[in-house]
Design an enzyme around this catalytic site. Structure first.
Site, PDB file in Angstrom:
ATOM      1  N   ASP A   1       0.858  -1.193   0.000  1.00 18.07           N
ATOM      2  CA  ASP A   1       0.000   0.000   0.000  1.00 18.07           C
ATOM      3  C   ASP A   1       0.891   1.239   0.000  1.00 18.07           C
ATOM      4  O   ASP A   1       2.013   1.203   0.524  1.00 18.07           O
ATOM      5  CB  ASP A   1      -0.918   0.011   1.235  1.00 18.07           C
ATOM      6  CG  ASP A   1      -2.179   0.841   1.027  1.00 18.07           C
ATOM      7  OD1 ASP A   1      -3.292   0.267   0.999  1.00 18.07           O
ATOM      8  OD2 ASP A   1      -2.033   2.073   0.864  1.00 18.07           O
TER       9      ASP A   1
ATOM     10  N   TYR B   1     -13.535   6.601 -14.277  1.00 18.98           N
ATOM     11  CA  TYR B   1     -13.444   5.447 -13.362  1.00 18.98           C
ATOM     12  C   TYR B   1     -14.007   4.215 -14.051  1.00 18.98           C
ATOM     13  O   TYR B   1     -13.395   3.144 -14.056  1.00 18.98           O
ATOM     14  CB  TYR B   1     -14.224   5.733 -12.072  1.00 18.98           C
ATOM     15  CG  TYR B   1     -14.254   4.594 -11.102  1.00 18.98           C
ATOM     16  CD1 TYR B   1     -15.336   3.706 -11.075  1.00 18.98           C
ATOM     17  CD2 TYR B   1     -13.213   4.384 -10.206  1.00 18.98           C
ATOM     18  CE1 TYR B   1     -15.369   2.647 -10.182  1.00 18.98           C
ATOM     19  CE2 TYR B   1     -13.252   3.337  -9.306  1.00 18.98           C
ATOM     20  CZ  TYR B   1     -14.335   2.471  -9.300  1.00 18.98           C
ATOM     21  OH  TYR B   1     -14.380   1.416  -8.413  1.00 18.98           O
TER      22      TYR B   1
HETATM   23  N1  LIG Z   1     -15.892   0.521  -2.332  1.00 21.81           N
HETATM   24  C1  LIG Z   1     -16.641   0.199  -3.390  1.00 21.81           C
HETATM   25  O1  LIG Z   1     -17.870   0.457  -3.451  1.00 21.81           O
HETATM   26  C2  LIG Z   1     -16.011  -0.514  -4.541  1.00 21.81           C
HETATM   27  C3  LIG Z   1     -14.635  -0.550  -4.715  1.00 21.81           C
HETATM   28  N2  LIG Z   1     -14.134  -1.202  -5.816  1.00 21.81           N
HETATM   29  C4  LIG Z   1     -12.692  -1.281  -6.032  1.00 21.81           C
HETATM   30  O2  LIG Z   1     -12.125  -1.985  -4.936  1.00 21.81           O
HETATM   31  C5  LIG Z   1     -10.764  -1.585  -4.749  1.00 21.81           C
HETATM   32  C6  LIG Z   1     -10.550  -1.198  -3.293  1.00 21.81           C
HETATM   33  O3  LIG Z   1     -11.443  -0.119  -3.030  1.00 21.81           O
HETATM   34  P1  LIG Z   1     -11.860   0.265  -1.533  1.00 21.81           P
HETATM   35  O4  LIG Z   1     -11.434  -0.774  -0.582  1.00 21.81           O
HETATM   36  O5  LIG Z   1     -13.267   0.685  -1.600  1.00 21.81           O
HETATM   37  O6  LIG Z   1     -10.963   1.592  -1.372  1.00 21.81           O
HETATM   38  P2  LIG Z   1     -10.241   2.237  -0.116  1.00 21.81           P
HETATM   39  O7  LIG Z   1      -9.975   3.653  -0.522  1.00 21.81           O
HETATM   40  O8  LIG Z   1     -10.980   1.944   1.117  1.00 21.81           O
HETATM   41  O9  LIG Z   1      -8.837   1.437  -0.079  1.00 21.81           O
HETATM   42  C7  LIG Z   1      -7.970   1.527  -1.181  1.00 21.81           C
HETATM   43  C8  LIG Z   1      -6.552   1.264  -0.715  1.00 21.81           C
HETATM   44  O10 LIG Z   1      -5.707   1.318  -1.859  1.00 21.81           O
HETATM   45  C9  LIG Z   1      -4.598   2.132  -1.570  1.00 21.81           C
HETATM   46  N3  LIG Z   1      -4.084   2.753  -2.801  1.00 21.81           N
HETATM   47  C10 LIG Z   1      -4.722   3.661  -3.581  1.00 21.81           C
HETATM   48  N4  LIG Z   1      -3.928   4.028  -4.613  1.00 21.81           N
HETATM   49  C11 LIG Z   1      -2.763   3.318  -4.474  1.00 21.81           C
HETATM   50  C12 LIG Z   1      -1.560   3.252  -5.220  1.00 21.81           C
HETATM   51  N5  LIG Z   1      -1.353   4.020  -6.292  1.00 21.81           N
HETATM   52  N6  LIG Z   1      -0.587   2.410  -4.799  1.00 21.81           N
HETATM   53  C13 LIG Z   1      -0.776   1.644  -3.698  1.00 21.81           C
HETATM   54  N7  LIG Z   1      -1.890   1.662  -2.930  1.00 21.81           N
HETATM   55  C14 LIG Z   1      -2.865   2.504  -3.330  1.00 21.81           C
HETATM   56  C15 LIG Z   1      -5.097   3.167  -0.580  1.00 21.81           C
HETATM   57  O11 LIG Z   1      -4.017   3.716   0.167  1.00 21.81           O
HETATM   58  C16 LIG Z   1      -6.040   2.337   0.266  1.00 21.81           C
HETATM   59  O12 LIG Z   1      -5.365   1.733   1.357  1.00 21.81           O
HETATM   60  C17 LIG Z   1     -10.549  -0.423  -5.737  1.00 21.81           C
HETATM   61  O13 LIG Z   1      -9.913  -0.925  -6.906  1.00 21.81           O
HETATM   62  C18 LIG Z   1     -11.973   0.034  -6.080  1.00 21.81           C
HETATM   63  O14 LIG Z   1     -12.042   0.623  -7.357  1.00 21.81           O
HETATM   64  C19 LIG Z   1     -14.928  -1.836  -6.748  1.00 21.81           C
HETATM   65  C20 LIG Z   1     -16.277  -1.806  -6.596  1.00 21.81           C
HETATM   66  C21 LIG Z   1     -16.914  -1.176  -5.475  1.00 21.81           C
HETATM   67  C1  LIG Z   2     -19.398   6.438  -7.791  1.00 20.12           C
HETATM   68  C2  LIG Z   2     -18.063   5.867  -7.433  1.00 20.12           C
HETATM   69  C3  LIG Z   2     -18.098   4.377  -7.181  1.00 20.12           C
HETATM   70  C4  LIG Z   2     -16.713   3.818  -6.935  1.00 20.12           C
HETATM   71  C5  LIG Z   2     -16.795   2.428  -6.351  1.00 20.12           C
HETATM   72  C6  LIG Z   2     -17.484   1.465  -7.254  1.00 20.12           C
HETATM   73  O1  LIG Z   2     -16.900   0.868  -8.106  1.00 20.12           O
HETATM   74  C7  LIG Z   2     -18.933   1.288  -7.025  1.00 20.12           C
HETATM   75  C8  LIG Z   2     -19.606   0.512  -8.144  1.00 20.12           C
HETATM   76  C9  LIG Z   2     -21.053   0.479  -7.811  1.00 20.12           C
HETATM   77  C10 LIG Z   2     -22.012   0.646  -8.686  1.00 20.12           C
HETATM   78  C11 LIG Z   2     -21.842   0.716 -10.112  1.00 20.12           C
HETATM   79  C12 LIG Z   2     -22.982   0.597 -10.821  1.00 20.12           C
HETATM   80  C13 LIG Z   2     -23.051   0.575 -12.283  1.00 20.12           C
HETATM   81  C14 LIG Z   2     -24.268   0.168 -12.758  1.00 20.12           C
HETATM   82  C15 LIG Z   2     -24.619   0.158 -14.206  1.00 20.12           C
HETATM   83  O2  LIG Z   2     -23.501   0.434 -15.016  1.00 20.12           O
HETATM   84  C16 LIG Z   2     -25.129  -1.195 -14.661  1.00 20.12           C
HETATM   85  O3  LIG Z   2     -25.371  -1.087 -16.034  1.00 20.12           O
HETATM   86  C17 LIG Z   2     -24.126  -2.338 -14.410  1.00 20.12           C
HETATM   87  C18 LIG Z   2     -24.721  -3.649 -14.990  1.00 20.12           C
HETATM   88  C19 LIG Z   2     -23.868  -4.849 -14.607  1.00 20.12           C
HETATM   89  C20 LIG Z   2     -24.607  -6.135 -14.851  1.00 20.12           C
HETATM   90  O4  LIG Z   2     -25.740  -6.266 -14.309  1.00 20.12           O
HETATM   91  O5  LIG Z   2     -24.093  -6.994 -15.596  1.00 20.12           O
END
Ligand SMILES: NC(=O)C1=CN([C@@H]2O[C@H](COP(=O)(O)OP(=O)(O)OC[C@H]3O[C@@H](n4cnc5c(N)ncnc54)[C@H](O)[C@@H]3O)[C@@H](O)[C@H]2O)C=CC1
Ligand SMILES: CCCCCC(=O)CC\C=C/C=C/C=C/[C@@H](O)[C@@H](O)CCCC(=O)O
Length: 251
Positions: free
Chosen positions: A36, A151
């Site tokens: 991290d 994103y």
């Molecule tokens: N929280 C959500 O609703 C969702 C999150 N994700 C994905 O899950 C993964 C984790 O997200 P969360 O746990 O929610 O985020 P978070 O922000 O709680 O944790 C992310 C961690 O990654 C670290 N990080 C960020 N950039 C970095 C870099 N360049 N190098 C090394 N470490 C780095 C941060 O320091 C942090 O510890 C991400 O890829 C996010 O896009 C996907 C779908 C939903």
């Molecule tokens: C707004 C920032 C969110 C960052 C963290 C996440 O990645 C959250 C993702 C959560 C919801 C994303 C929803 C997207 C929904 C629609 O694109 C829908 O079309 C997805 C359909 C997927 C499927 O049913 O196959």
């Protein structure tokens, strides 16, 4: 894949989904290299987990996945400490549309970098032990996200890259068996620091433990390669992608 004695590298392991992945891997017997960019948070997590799991089964390494040098050094440290790498979870990611180039460098380029480093270390035809790569995409990697176009692009890119790499690994198995699988996980909203920093959020939230259990499924089920597993509140499903009809360009 039984996890006992296996070594995992988890990026973004200091909090949120990465921390949950780390815990379920430790709970199931793996050794974990936590990477991290947040040194303080990473060291704090290892201190806390060392109270529940053997300290020699984990290490923290400060690493920004945007840095090739730092990422390579972190992999090397994991290999030197644990003897090899069997699992990579490219989890580190961010959400900030005002920092869209940084987001592309982190979410997409950083995960591609980790994947290629893992292929080098895991490749059976180069002395590796084989392994599995899990790329953490998002539900926004499968469909449009109004509030996060870039994103969503990074997460779509990650699904496409993961499926392409896995199909390539499956195709060359007859000539040079890498012994490596690659899958994507596509969570919906999960209550983490990333989400809490975004103001306008709606939607139902999956639980961290649900996401971690789905990642464990992708790691341990050796029939899974090239999959995209969706996990949302109270539900999970494998995505069925259209297959192009060879005789035409229609899906
Ligand atoms: N929280 C959500 O609703 C969702 C999150 N994700 C994905 O899950 C993964 C984790 O997200 P969360 O746990 O929610 O985020 P978070 O922000 O709680 O944790 C992310 C961690 O990654 C670290 N990080 C960020 N950039 C970095 C870099 N360049 N190098 C090394 N470490 C780095 C941060 O320091 C942090 O510890 C991400 O890829 C996010 O896009 C996907 C779908 C939903
Ligand atoms: C707004 C920032 C969110 C960052 C963290 C996440 O990645 C959250 C993702 C959560 C919801 C994303 C929803 C997207 C929904 C629609 O694109 C829908 O079309 C997805 C359909 C997927 C499927 O049913 O196959």
């Amino acid at each position: 894949m039984a996890l006992s004695g296996k070594t995992a590298v988890v990026t973004g392991a200091a909090m949120g989904i990465g921390k949950a992945i780390t815990e379920i891997l430790l709970k199931n017997g793996a050794k974990v290299a936590l990477l991290d960019k947040n040194k303080a948070a990473g060291e704090s997590v290892v201190e806390a987990l060392s109270k529940e799991y053997e300290p020699d089964r984990m290490l923290f390494r400060e690493c920004n996945i945007k840095s090739d040098e730092e990422f390579k050094a972190a992999f090397q440290k994991a290999v030197e400490t644990f003897g090899g790498i069997d699992i990579l979870c490219n989890n580190a990611g961010m959400f900030d549309e005002s920092e869209w180039e940084n987001m592309v460098s982190t979410n997409l380029v950083g995960s591609i970098r980790g994947t290629y480093l893992a292929l080098e270390h895991m490749n059976k035809s180069k002395g590796g032990q084989g392994g599995v790569i899990i790329n953490v995409s998002s539900l926004a990697g499968l469909g449009p996200l109004l509030t996060g176009p870039v994103y969503s692009a990074t997460k779509h890119g990650l699904v496409g890259f993961t499926r392409s790499i896995s199909h390539r690994l499956a195709a060359i198995i007859s000539t040079s068996d890498y012994g490596i699988r690659a899958n994507a996980i596509c969570p919906g909203f999960v209550q983490t620091n990333l989400i809490s920093e975004i103001k306008s959020q709606t939607g139902q939230f999956a639980h961290l433990v649900d996401v971690a259990e789905c990642i464990l499924e992708l790691v341990t089920d050796e029939t899974k390669n090239g999959e995209a597993l969706v996990v949302v509140k109270d539900s999970k499903f494998y995505v069925t992608f259209p297959t192009l009809d060879k005789s035409s360009d229609k899906p």
